[in-house]
Design a protein around this motif. Structure first.
Motif, mmCIF file in Angstrom:
data_model
loop_
_atom_site.group_PDB
_atom_site.id
_atom_site.type_symbol
_atom_site.label_atom_id
_atom_site.label_comp_id
_atom_site.label_asym_id
_atom_site.label_seq_id
_atom_site.Cartn_x
_atom_site.Cartn_y
_atom_site.Cartn_z
ATOM 1 N N VAL A 564 -18.226 52.353 111.584
ATOM 2 C CA VAL A 564 -18.917 53.368 112.329
ATOM 3 C C VAL A 564 -19.783 54.165 110.994
ATOM 4 O O VAL A 564 -19.126 54.422 109.970
ATOM 5 C CB VAL A 564 -18.003 54.497 112.740
ATOM 6 C CG1 VAL A 564 -18.816 55.914 113.025
ATOM 7 C CG2 VAL A 564 -17.024 53.881 113.670
ATOM 8 N N ILE A 565 -20.963 54.322 111.243
ATOM 9 C CA ILE A 565 -21.476 55.012 109.775
ATOM 10 C C ILE A 565 -22.069 56.232 110.430
ATOM 11 O O ILE A 565 -22.961 56.496 111.362
ATOM 12 C CB ILE A 565 -22.940 54.090 109.577
ATOM 13 C CG1 ILE A 565 -22.374 52.604 109.277
ATOM 14 C CG2 ILE A 565 -23.622 54.809 108.326
ATOM 15 C CD1 ILE A 565 -23.596 51.699 108.793
ATOM 16 N N GLU A 566 -21.586 57.362 109.804
ATOM 17 C CA GLU A 566 -21.969 58.825 110.159
ATOM 18 C C GLU A 566 -23.174 59.196 109.365
ATOM 19 O O GLU A 566 -23.566 58.683 108.217
ATOM 20 C CB GLU A 566 -21.023 59.572 109.644
ATOM 21 C CG GLU A 566 -19.799 59.788 110.527
ATOM 22 C CD GLU A 566 -18.884 61.299 110.140
ATOM 23 O OE1 GLU A 566 -19.439 62.303 110.335
ATOM 24 O OE2 GLU A 566 -17.847 60.751 109.767
ATOM 25 N N HIS A 567 -24.240 59.959 110.154
ATOM 26 C CA HIS A 567 -25.386 60.185 109.554
ATOM 27 C C HIS A 567 -26.068 59.188 109.249
ATOM 28 O O HIS A 567 -26.685 59.256 108.071
ATOM 29 C CB HIS A 567 -25.365 61.196 108.496
ATOM 30 C CG HIS A 567 -24.940 62.566 108.839
ATOM 31 N ND1 HIS A 567 -25.802 63.477 109.468
ATOM 32 C CD2 HIS A 567 -23.773 63.361 108.658
ATOM 33 C CE1 HIS A 567 -25.358 64.477 109.652
ATOM 34 N NE2 HIS A 567 -23.916 64.692 109.448
ATOM 35 N N ALA A 568 -26.302 58.114 109.868
ATOM 36 C CA ALA A 568 -27.066 56.915 109.536
ATOM 37 C C ALA A 568 -28.274 57.058 109.386
ATOM 38 O O ALA A 568 -28.997 56.547 108.699
ATOM 39 C CB ALA A 568 -26.653 56.063 110.804
ATOM 40 N N GLU A 569 -29.222 58.270 109.739
ATOM 41 C CA GLU A 569 -30.510 58.699 109.763
ATOM 42 C C GLU A 569 -30.725 58.978 108.482
ATOM 43 O O GLU A 569 -31.719 59.043 107.749
ATOM 44 C CB GLU A 569 -30.742 59.993 110.309
ATOM 45 C CG GLU A 569 -30.281 61.211 110.081
ATOM 46 C CD GLU A 569 -28.927 61.707 110.382
ATOM 47 O OE1 GLU A 569 -28.247 60.790 111.006
ATOM 48 O OE2 GLU A 569 -28.535 62.783 110.067
ATOM 49 N N ARG A 570 -29.656 59.278 107.433
ATOM 50 C CA ARG A 570 -29.848 59.630 105.862
ATOM 51 C C ARG A 570 -29.973 58.389 105.213
ATOM 52 O O ARG A 570 -30.210 58.448 103.982
ATOM 53 C CB ARG A 570 -28.392 60.320 105.604
ATOM 54 C CG ARG A 570 -28.622 61.738 106.251
ATOM 55 C CD ARG A 570 -27.473 62.456 105.100
ATOM 56 N NE ARG A 570 -27.251 63.775 105.951
ATOM 57 C CZ ARG A 570 -26.110 64.492 105.620
ATOM 58 N NH1 ARG A 570 -25.315 64.284 104.764
ATOM 59 N NH2 ARG A 570 -25.924 65.530 106.448
ATOM 60 N N LEU A 595 -24.024 56.382 113.963
ATOM 61 C CA LEU A 595 -24.060 57.915 114.452
ATOM 62 C C LEU A 595 -25.314 58.903 113.811
ATOM 63 O O LEU A 595 -25.267 58.455 112.718
ATOM 64 C CB LEU A 595 -22.733 58.526 114.141
ATOM 65 C CG LEU A 595 -21.652 58.261 114.886
ATOM 66 C CD1 LEU A 595 -20.381 59.040 114.543
ATOM 67 C CD2 LEU A 595 -21.624 58.121 116.365
ATOM 68 N N TYR A 596 -26.073 59.152 114.690
ATOM 69 C CA TYR A 596 -27.002 60.039 114.063
ATOM 70 C C TYR A 596 -27.125 61.490 114.376
ATOM 71 O O TYR A 596 -26.518 61.684 115.666
ATOM 72 C CB TYR A 596 -28.319 59.356 114.336
ATOM 73 C CG TYR A 596 -28.870 59.403 115.758
ATOM 74 C CD1 TYR A 596 -28.517 58.137 116.617
ATOM 75 C CD2 TYR A 596 -29.420 60.496 116.365
ATOM 76 C CE1 TYR A 596 -28.831 58.375 117.765
ATOM 77 C CE2 TYR A 596 -29.813 60.631 117.597
ATOM 78 C CZ TYR A 596 -29.656 59.331 118.441
ATOM 79 O OH TYR A 596 -29.783 59.395 119.848
ATOM 80 N N LYS A 597 -27.771 62.564 113.615
ATOM 81 C CA LYS A 597 -27.825 63.610 113.971
ATOM 82 C C LYS A 597 -29.306 63.911 114.366
ATOM 83 O O LYS A 597 -30.092 63.839 113.531
ATOM 84 C CB LYS A 597 -27.203 64.496 113.002
ATOM 85 C CG LYS A 597 -27.115 66.118 113.455
ATOM 86 C CD LYS A 597 -26.152 66.787 112.529
ATOM 87 C CE LYS A 597 -25.914 68.138 112.824
ATOM 88 N NZ LYS A 597 -26.863 69.015 113.744
ATOM 89 N N GLY A 598 -29.616 64.153 115.477
ATOM 90 C CA GLY A 598 -31.171 64.302 115.797
ATOM 91 C C GLY A 598 -31.460 65.734 115.731
ATOM 92 O O GLY A 598 -30.623 66.588 115.136
ATOM 93 N N PRO A 599 -32.781 66.166 115.763
ATOM 94 C CA PRO A 599 -33.718 65.323 116.289
ATOM 95 C C PRO A 599 -34.321 64.257 115.093
ATOM 96 O O PRO A 599 -34.184 64.708 113.922
ATOM 97 C CB PRO A 599 -35.031 66.011 116.399
ATOM 98 C CG PRO A 599 -34.807 67.391 115.666
ATOM 99 C CD PRO A 599 -33.249 67.493 115.577
ATOM 100 N N LEU A 600 -34.544 63.074 115.557
ATOM 101 C CA LEU A 600 -34.877 62.114 114.134
ATOM 102 C C LEU A 600 -36.345 61.832 114.011
ATOM 103 O O LEU A 600 -37.297 62.136 114.713
ATOM 104 C CB LEU A 600 -34.631 60.775 114.781
ATOM 105 C CG LEU A 600 -33.095 60.148 114.766
ATOM 106 C CD1 LEU A 600 -32.900 58.878 115.393
ATOM 107 C CD2 LEU A 600 -32.217 60.294 113.767
ATOM 108 N N GLY A 601 -36.733 61.957 112.567
ATOM 109 C CA GLY A 601 -38.127 61.876 112.152
ATOM 110 C C GLY A 601 -38.374 60.493 112.599
ATOM 111 O O GLY A 601 -37.536 59.511 112.890
ATOM 112 N N PRO A 602 -39.889 60.113 112.346
ATOM 113 C CA PRO A 602 -40.229 58.671 112.668
ATOM 114 C C PRO A 602 -39.779 57.539 111.937
ATOM 115 O O PRO A 602 -39.358 56.525 112.506
ATOM 116 C CB PRO A 602 -41.770 58.886 112.707
ATOM 117 C CG PRO A 602 -42.106 60.160 111.945
ATOM 118 C CD PRO A 602 -40.948 61.021 111.940
ATOM 119 N N VAL A 603 -39.500 57.969 110.794
ATOM 120 C CA VAL A 603 -39.091 56.913 109.916
ATOM 121 C C VAL A 603 -37.632 56.512 110.120
ATOM 122 O O VAL A 603 -37.248 55.451 110.258
ATOM 123 C CB VAL A 603 -39.115 57.123 108.481
ATOM 124 C CG1 VAL A 603 -38.700 56.264 107.403
ATOM 125 C CG2 VAL A 603 -40.661 57.265 107.918
#
Ligand code: ADP
Ligand code: MG
Length: 700
Positions: A564-570, A595-603
């Motif tokens: 599980v990877i938290e805040h994968a968007e980072r 796991l991501y915290k939205g809203p996600l940027g395009p990248v």
């Protein structure tokens, strides 16, 4: 010897006025490393990350709302918080002919405010101006000055990367003091090149970088930064050129074994080697048997089985009665390699020892003695292996694992230490050909393109963090079915303490649900506790390992099949790929939950969808390059990374090419750096701490 003109720059930061032990500690954390405390030179290269415009507005009515505003105004009235409402703020009203502003202070010290804002006096005030119910207000002004001290307020104020215990203004003051120490240095750039680019001198460039006159001065393309970036490239390219020349000159030694140990080892392996592994092993032995030095890159995606290739190479050295080292980028990885390899080595009658910064006292002395006498055939460790005081009886081979974590500098150290040591560099990061030429020169390359048989694909899913509870439920079911789980908490850029706090909090929360099956691992734990946490997970005593990204590099627990990877968007793509490579190693099907915290940027969105689509490290690296530019692939994130302090390969690619050509030409014309320019270039090498290369000048 370092030219004495550089001495003021290599003095400790604590020699600057007003930097006591406490500030010194904070600076060390930000700018120091294992080998040195923060120094003046580190402050010079700690470039502003941005700037604040504090140019005054002509009047309050002109001052911009919603941004930092600076204006002059008369103090009209103090309005302390009413007695009954102790937590209400203290207000001060200021005005000019065009309007008024309420300055707001929470937990104010009235005496202090009476002094800094006397009623009737004029003050320059700077801070974020806001509108609240139609009234202008400013919460906690950042600057309040007597107009007579207006000069003390720079129009454009640099902003620096900080750490806990270090305020922005303090940092700015310390850096300014460091800039004062920067001497005028002899020009080392090629005269024509320097003139053509209109570059300032080094000293002026450093001054300009830290005393910006306009906002654009702190942007990447400022001429001052470009100048210093070129210097940095030139230093590294010169160092590489010197190493390369040395390597060509110093004949290696042929290392020829009879194959006996290798056969024993292969028979002892619980699996059979893949064709790719066999081929790589053959390539390496071919190189080792030649009298020239080996310089080979072994590239293979995470989980492709590079370690066993290294072991076979080290066995070949041992057959010839010679020694090898395996150098890992982290303590945890070094320990894990040692634990994994020791039983195999033992079956072949080989003595293997661990050496890191943590081996101390009698244990350390024993290892050092064993290395000096030749009794120890294989040493596994961290960069501690290449520190002063470590001597080998007859070192044949150095294997460097997970290359992308090492800088050019460490490679130089490697080259300087051994006489004619063969070097095998292992990396999971596919390096585009153009870059690899620049970086590794004429390195030969072996590639492990297939994974060991029997690997099952990893199912990767992106899940909103709002569904956290479902994820905890799924983890519970996986654990009940016998799986082991990595739970990764993200890097917090600004603060390691926050990062650790996040991991500890998650650990506590999961422990409430799963009890003693949950373990914790993070970078700030004492080494022994890290070992214990890792060992408990390997032994299966803990089933869920909550950790920070310390597990990113190389950790191998085949039974772990869920991540599980938290805040994968980072995370960057390369990092996600490295992390995910920790699972999918055993026979069970594996799952990775991002796991991501939205809203996600395009990248971020593109990254997560690439992760869902493919496990192919090469494709991921290409996409990564496309999304983030070349710097990231080499792990040279930005200025401030271990490799590059000022240069940014994604912006300065043209300079890199120019520096490479310049370095080659210079060494051809002035092989011993004796001309006036050559002398100046020596200063440059010391300035960027590529001075190990200067030793090679003497040797050659
Ligand atoms: P990496 O290339 O990422 O360093 P490792 O060397 O850690 O990969 O190997 C990953 C896992 O695969 C280890 O558990 C190792 O024992 C196993 N392995 C290596 N080679 C083979 C093979 N030929 N067949 C099966 N498993 C292998
Ligand atoms: Mg590895």
């Amino acid at each position: 010897m370092r030219p004495s003109v550089l001495d003021p720059l290599f003095a400790a930061a604590t020699t600057l006025t007003g930097v006591g032990p406490k500030l010194g500690q904070a600076l060390d954390k930000l700018l120091g490393d294992e080998t040195h405390a923060a120094r003046v030179v580190d402050l010079l290269f700690h470039l502003p990350t941005g700037a604040v415009d504090r140019r005054p507005s002509p009047s309050i009515a002109d001052a911009p709302i919603g941004e930092i505003a600076t204006f002059s105004a008369r103090v009209v009235e103090h309005r302390p918080a009413p007695q009954a409402k102790a937590r209400a703020p203290y207000r001060v009203l200021v005005e000019d002919e065009t309007g008024d502003v309420t300055l707001i202070f929470f937990r104010a010290d009235p005496r202090h405010l009476a002094q800094s804002l006397p009623v009737g006096a004029y003050r320059i005030v700077s801070g974020k101006l806001e509108l609240w119910e139609g009234m202008r207000q400013m919460v906690h002004p950042e600057r309040i000055l007597d107009p007579q001290q207006a000069d003390a307020l720079p129009a454009i104020e640099p902003v620096y990367g900080l750490t806990e215990g270090l305020a922005g203004r303090t940092m700015a003051r310390i850096v300014a003091a460091a800039v004062e120490r920067c001497p005028d240095l002899p020009e080392w750039q090629d005269e024509a090149f320097h003139a053509r680019n209109d570059f300032p001198a080094f000293q002026s460039a450093v001054q300009a970088l830290h005393r910006p006159q306009a906002l654009k001065d702190v942007q990447g393309d400022s001429i001052a930064r470009r100048r210093v970036a070129y210097d940095e490239f030139l230093a590294s390219q010169l160092a590489l050129a010197l190493v390369r020349r040395q390597q060509k000159k110093s004949a290696g030694r042929a290392t020829t074994g009879d194959g006996g140990l290798r056969r024993t080892l292969e028979a002892a392996l619980p699996f059979s080697l893949t064709d790719g592994q066999r081929q790589a092993i053959a390539d390496i032995h071919g190189d080792m048997e030649k009298p020239e030095r080996m310089l080979r890159l072994l590239q293979g995606d995470v989980g492709s089985g590079k370690t066993v290739v290294a072991l076979m190479a080290m066995a070949a050295a041992a057959e010839a009665g010679r020694q090898s080292v395996l150098m890992a980028p982290t303590e945890i990885l070094a320990r894990q390699h040692a634990e994994r390899l020791a039983p195999l080595a033992a079956k072949a009658g080989l003595n293997l020892a661990l050496l890191t910064g943590r081996e101390k006292g009698a244990g350390r002395r024993q290892v050092l003695a064993g290395l000096a006498s030749g009794e120890i055939a294989i040493a596994v460790g961290t960069h501690a292996l290449f520190q002063e005081g470590v001597a080998f009886h007859d070192l044949a081979l150095a294997v460097v694992d997970e290359q992308h974590r090492f800088g050019v500098h460490q490679r130089l150290l490697l080259g300087a230490k051994g006489e004619a040591v063969d070097v095998l560099v292992m990396t999971a990061t596919p390096i585009p050909r153009t870059l690899s030429l620049t970086w590794f020169g004429d390195m030969d390359i072996s590639i492990l393109s297939e994974k060991p048989a029997g690997r099952k694909p990893i199912t990767t899913r992106a899940i909103s963090s709002e569904r956290h509870d479902e994820v905890v439920g799924a983890v519970g079911r996986a654990v009940a079915a016998g799986a082991q789980v990595y739970w990764v908490c993200p890097l917090v850029q600004e603060s390691e303490t926050l990062e650790v706090a996040a991991a500890e909090e998650r650990y506590e929360a999961l422990r409430e649900v799963f009890g003693a099956q949950v373990g914790l691992l993070h970078g700030q734990m004492p080494g022994r506790d890290k070992d214990a946490a890792m060992a408990a997970f390997v032994a299966g005593e803990t089933r869920i390992l909550v950790s920070t990204t310390v597990i990113e590099v190389g950790v191998d627990v085949p039974n772990a099949s869920v991540m599980v990877i938290e805040h994968a968007e980072r995370f960057g793509l390369a990092q996600l790929h490295q992390l995910r490579g920790r699972i999918g190693r055993g026979s069970a099907a594996s799952t990775c939950l991002l796991l991501y915290k939205g809203p996600l940027g395009p990248v971020a969105e593109a990254r997560l969808s690439i992760m869902r689509e493919t496990e192919d490290g090469f494709r991921i690296a290409e996409e990564d390059l496309r999304l983030r530019g070349e710097g990231e692939v080499l792990g040279t994130r930005q200025s401030g990374s271990p490799d590059w302090r000022v240069a940014r390969p994604e912006i300065d690619g043209d300079l890199l090419a120019a520096a490479r050509d310049d370095a080659r030409l210079l060494i051809e014309r002035d092989p011993h750096l004796e001309t006036p320019r050559g002398q100046a270039v020596r200063t440059l090498l010391y300035l960027f701490e590529r001075d190990v290369a200067i030793r090679l000048l003497r040797a050659g």
